[in-house]
Design a protein around this motif. Structure first.
Motif, mmCIF file in Angstrom:
data_model
loop_
_atom_site.group_PDB
_atom_site.id
_atom_site.type_symbol
_atom_site.label_atom_id
_atom_site.label_comp_id
_atom_site.label_asym_id
_atom_site.label_seq_id
_atom_site.Cartn_x
_atom_site.Cartn_y
_atom_site.Cartn_z
ATOM 1 N N GLN A 26 -81.113 71.213 27.955
ATOM 2 C CA GLN A 26 -80.779 70.711 29.283
ATOM 3 C C GLN A 26 -82.072 70.388 30.009
ATOM 4 O O GLN A 26 -82.983 71.222 30.079
ATOM 5 N N TRP A 31 -79.509 65.590 29.518
ATOM 6 C CA TRP A 31 -79.454 66.369 28.288
ATOM 7 C C TRP A 31 -80.210 65.656 27.190
ATOM 8 O O TRP A 31 -80.343 64.433 27.214
ATOM 9 N N TRP A 58 -73.017 63.156 30.528
ATOM 10 C CA TRP A 58 -72.896 63.161 29.070
ATOM 11 C C TRP A 58 -72.727 61.772 28.463
ATOM 12 O O TRP A 58 -72.288 61.645 27.336
ATOM 13 N N LEU A 111 -70.857 65.284 20.100
ATOM 14 C CA LEU A 111 -71.006 66.185 21.239
ATOM 15 C C LEU A 111 -70.729 65.503 22.576
ATOM 16 O O LEU A 111 -70.046 66.073 23.428
ATOM 17 N N MET A 112 -71.265 64.296 22.780
ATOM 18 C CA MET A 112 -71.174 63.677 24.103
ATOM 19 C C MET A 112 -69.721 63.467 24.547
ATOM 20 O O MET A 112 -69.340 63.935 25.617
ATOM 21 N N ARG A 115 -67.982 66.800 25.218
ATOM 22 C CA ARG A 115 -68.342 67.452 26.484
ATOM 23 C C ARG A 115 -67.590 66.839 27.668
ATOM 24 O O ARG A 115 -67.403 67.498 28.685
ATOM 25 N N ARG A 116 -67.154 65.587 27.534
ATOM 26 C CA ARG A 116 -66.379 64.944 28.600
ATOM 27 C C ARG A 116 -64.875 65.174 28.441
ATOM 28 O O ARG A 116 -64.110 64.896 29.358
ATOM 29 N N GLU A 169 -68.075 76.664 21.659
ATOM 30 C CA GLU A 169 -68.044 76.726 23.126
ATOM 31 C C GLU A 169 -68.994 75.727 23.785
ATOM 32 O O GLU A 169 -68.846 75.407 24.959
ATOM 33 N N HIS A 170 -69.972 75.205 23.046
ATOM 34 C CA HIS A 170 -70.903 74.213 23.593
ATOM 35 C C HIS A 170 -70.415 72.786 23.385
ATOM 36 O O HIS A 170 -70.992 71.854 23.923
ATOM 37 N N GLY A 171 -69.369 72.607 22.568
ATOM 38 C CA GLY A 171 -68.831 71.277 22.306
ATOM 39 C C GLY A 171 -69.243 70.688 20.975
ATOM 40 O O GLY A 171 -68.842 69.571 20.640
#
Length: 186
Positions: A26, A31, A58, A111-112, A115-116, A169-171
């Motif tokens: 971060q 990011w 993200w 991931l991106m 995360r959304r 949990e972080h995606g």
């Protein structure tokens, strides 16, 4: 550029010899993913470093991919400005409007959109897809649907590919059936 390390991931390939490791950091105002993938493909071995930068929302702002893909040296820079994308300074109209980069050689770039993705729900999005490090990008319309907890249904419209994967949990994808499996962080 300093920041706070959020997570480190390490995957092994299930469909070929290979592995991939990355670090999510971060930063002030966004990011950054920094990773290294190495894998065997039809032309030998590939060893690729990647850096993907995202805004606070993200969405991808840029990506750099360097290394070797068989006997070919790779040095790619993708930059998004508004709806437009450039690859090594050349406008790529075929991926206009894409919000993400999808590097076809790593699960890290899922991931991106993950995360959304809402806790329960659906997210359609378009990615600038670097299917392989040949230096061409294509549009890839994707749909992510979170069914429950850490289980996500994925569909890529242009290819008709569909699967269900697990995320942490972080995606990050932890199980990508037939392609990638999470190992312990390096």
């Amino acid at each position: 550029m300093s920041g706070t390390v959020i997570c480190r991931m390490h995957w092994r390939a299930l469909d070929r010899e290979g592995e991939d490791s990355c670090t999510l950091t971060q930063l002030t105002g966004g990011w950054m993913l920094v990773g290294h993938a190495q894998f065997h493909h039809s032309h030998g071995w590939a060893a690729l470093d990647y850096v993907v930068r995202c805004g606070p929302d993200w969405t991808t702002t840029s990506a750099d991919i360097t290394g070797n893909h068989g006997d070919t040296r790779v040095a790619l820079r993708l930059v998004r400005s508004g709806a437009a994308w450039q690859l090594n300074g050349v406008v790529q109209p075929q991926v206009a409007g894409a919000t993400d980069i999808d590097l076809g050689f790593t699960p890290a770039t899922n991931l991106m959109p993950l995360r959304r993705l809402p806790d329960i729900g659906r997210l359609p999005c378009r990615a600038a897809w670097l299917r392989d490090p040949s230096g061409t990008v294509e549009p890839l319309d994707q749909v992510y649907t979170r069914q429950r907890g850490h289980v996500v249904q994925y569909r890529a419209e242009q290819t008709g590919y569909s699967t269900q994967f697990r995320v942490n949990e972080h995606g990050f994808v932890t199980q990508y059936p037939g392609h990638w499996e999470n190992c312990h962080a390096p």
